[in-house]
Design an enzyme around this catalytic site. Structure first.
Site, PDB file in Angstrom:
ATOM      1  N   SER A 162      -4.929   1.130   5.691  1.00  0.00           N
ATOM      2  CA  SER A 162      -5.695   2.022   6.554  1.00  0.00           C
ATOM      3  C   SER A 162      -4.935   3.331   6.727  1.00  0.00           C
ATOM      4  O   SER A 162      -3.701   3.376   6.624  1.00  0.00           O
ATOM      5  CB  SER A 162      -5.917   1.366   7.927  1.00  0.00           C
ATOM      6  OG  SER A 162      -6.329   2.308   8.895  1.00  0.00           O
ATOM      7  N   ILE A 215     -16.788  -4.454   5.141  1.00  0.00           N
ATOM      8  CA  ILE A 215     -16.301  -4.062   3.823  1.00  0.00           C
ATOM      9  C   ILE A 215     -16.091  -5.274   2.928  1.00  0.00           C
ATOM     10  O   ILE A 215     -16.372  -5.232   1.727  1.00  0.00           O
ATOM     11  CB  ILE A 215     -15.000  -3.261   3.984  1.00  0.00           C
ATOM     12  CG1 ILE A 215     -15.289  -1.924   4.674  1.00  0.00           C
ATOM     13  CG2 ILE A 215     -14.321  -3.014   2.640  1.00  0.00           C
ATOM     14  CD1 ILE A 215     -14.077  -1.235   5.217  1.00  0.00           C
ATOM     15  N   GLY A 216     -15.627  -6.371   3.507  1.00  0.00           N
ATOM     16  CA  GLY A 216     -15.431  -7.579   2.718  1.00  0.00           C
ATOM     17  C   GLY A 216     -16.735  -8.098   2.143  1.00  0.00           C
ATOM     18  O   GLY A 216     -16.797  -8.526   0.983  1.00  0.00           O
ATOM     19  N   TYR A 229      -1.293  -2.355  15.307  1.00  0.00           N
ATOM     20  CA  TYR A 229      -2.227  -2.322  14.175  1.00  0.00           C
ATOM     21  C   TYR A 229      -1.684  -1.432  13.059  1.00  0.00           C
ATOM     22  O   TYR A 229      -1.690  -1.817  11.880  1.00  0.00           O
ATOM     23  CB  TYR A 229      -3.590  -1.812  14.631  1.00  0.00           C
ATOM     24  CG  TYR A 229      -4.586  -1.682  13.489  1.00  0.00           C
ATOM     25  CD1 TYR A 229      -5.141  -2.816  12.901  1.00  0.00           C
ATOM     26  CD2 TYR A 229      -4.941  -0.442  12.983  1.00  0.00           C
ATOM     27  CE1 TYR A 229      -6.030  -2.714  11.843  1.00  0.00           C
ATOM     28  CE2 TYR A 229      -5.839  -0.324  11.939  1.00  0.00           C
ATOM     29  CZ  TYR A 229      -6.375  -1.464  11.361  1.00  0.00           C
ATOM     30  OH  TYR A 229      -7.248  -1.354  10.310  1.00  0.00           O
TER      31      TYR A 229
END
Length: 323
Positions: free
Chosen positions: A161, A37-38, A186
């Site tokens: 997220s 995505i980056g 996470y």
């Protein structure tokens, strides 16, 4: 230009990367820009004229990403920045480099992340996922903030997220050092991203500063985070199933980058908003304003995390807490 539907709306009015305006003269920084995505975020920003700083831990991968971008784009203005978000010394060094090279910073995209890593403490004493996903970005943003807020119409975009809903912040252990469940760790780091964004947005507003602090999430995307072996266990079958599910069901990384690009550039975005895909419970589709979990909207928790983050990183922000 297409409008951004709200959380109560349908996705009948859609926004796409084609709606990004001319970014010539803008300086942008994307963490974790060498892949996934980056990479797609950096690509779209550069394609619309921005100078893009590719802030990456692995400089060989960063160079390959830069070369690939230059081959794919008709025009590009790219710069490499050595940044290891899990190391506060590296974060300070990277911030100093940006400040010495650039008089403006229009967009900061806090994108880099790790997921499902084996339990490990960093040299700074933080659990690795909290260090990379939250504390490193908190420190980087604070060190660059004065440059950002003096740039007209600037934005800070932090990538969270859906898994923030699994997060559980322990006020007595903000570093996550005592946590042992990799999924919860996470999720907690992604919850921290949203609490950070909310508190930063409140502080910017209270100071009368027009810089926008917003968050975004990519939905279910075929990124290099999906199918992580540590997260899925040691079984080869589990890892293969994880990768297969992501490949079959997940959207492309280019599609996953659209909510981030929307948050970074769309005119309709407001302070503190959370942008994500509109369809199938936010797993894919065009961007819309999403609603985070209740625990991500707690002002007290956000203020407590902010205070702990300043203390633990040693980075004091130039914007005070709202009265």
């Amino acid at each position: 230009m297409s409008q951004i539907p709200g959380s109560e709306a349908t996705a009948s009015a859609t926004w796409s990367a084609d709606d990004i305006g001319d970014l010539t003269g803008h300086v942008t920084l994307v963490t974790g820009a060498n892949s996934g995505i980056g990479y797609e975020t950096a690509k779209a920003l550069a394609d619309h004229g921005a100078h893009v700083i590719l802030a990456c831990r692995d400089q060989e991968k960063a160079r390959r990403a830069r070369d690939k971008l230059e081959s794919e784009l008709d025009r590009s203005s790219l710069e490499l920045l050595d940044l290891d978000l899990a190391d506060l010394v590296s974060v300070r060094r990277a911030a100093d480099a940006v400040l010495s090279r650039h008089a403006r910073l229009d967009v900061l995209v806090n994108n880099a992340g790790v997921m499902g890593t084996p339990y490990r403490l960093t040299a700074d004493g933080f659990e690795l996922q909290m260090a990379t996903n939250h504390f490193g970005h908190f420190a980087l943003t604070g060190l660059l903030l004065d440059r950002i807020v003096t740039t007209e119409r600037s934005r800070i975009v932090t990538v969270s997220s859906h898994m923030h809903r699994m997060g559980r912040l322990d006020p007595g252990d903000p570093t996550g050092a005592s946590a042992r469940n990799t999924w919860v760790s996470y999720g907690t780091s992604k919850l921290a991203n949203l609490l950070f964004t909310a508190e930063l947005s409140r502080r910017l507003g209270a100071a009368g500063l027009p810089t926008l602090a917003v968050a975004a999430h990519p939905g279910w995307t075929r990124s290099n985070l999906a199918g992580n072996g540590a997260a899925l266990g040691n079984s080869r079958l589990r890892r293969k199933l994880g990768r297969t599910a992501g490949t079959v069901l997940g959207q492309s990384t280019a599609a996953g980058a659209v909510p981030i690009l929307c948050a970074a550039t769309a005119a309709a975005i407001g302070p503190g908003q959370y942008i994500g895909p509109a369809r199938l419970f936010g797993l894919y589709g065009p961007p819309r304003v999403a609603r985070p979990a209740a625990r991500a909207r707690g002002a007290v928790a956000a203020a407590e995390l902010w205070e702990a983050s300043e203390e633990l990183t040693g980075v004091r922000y130039s914007v005070d807490a709202p009265v």
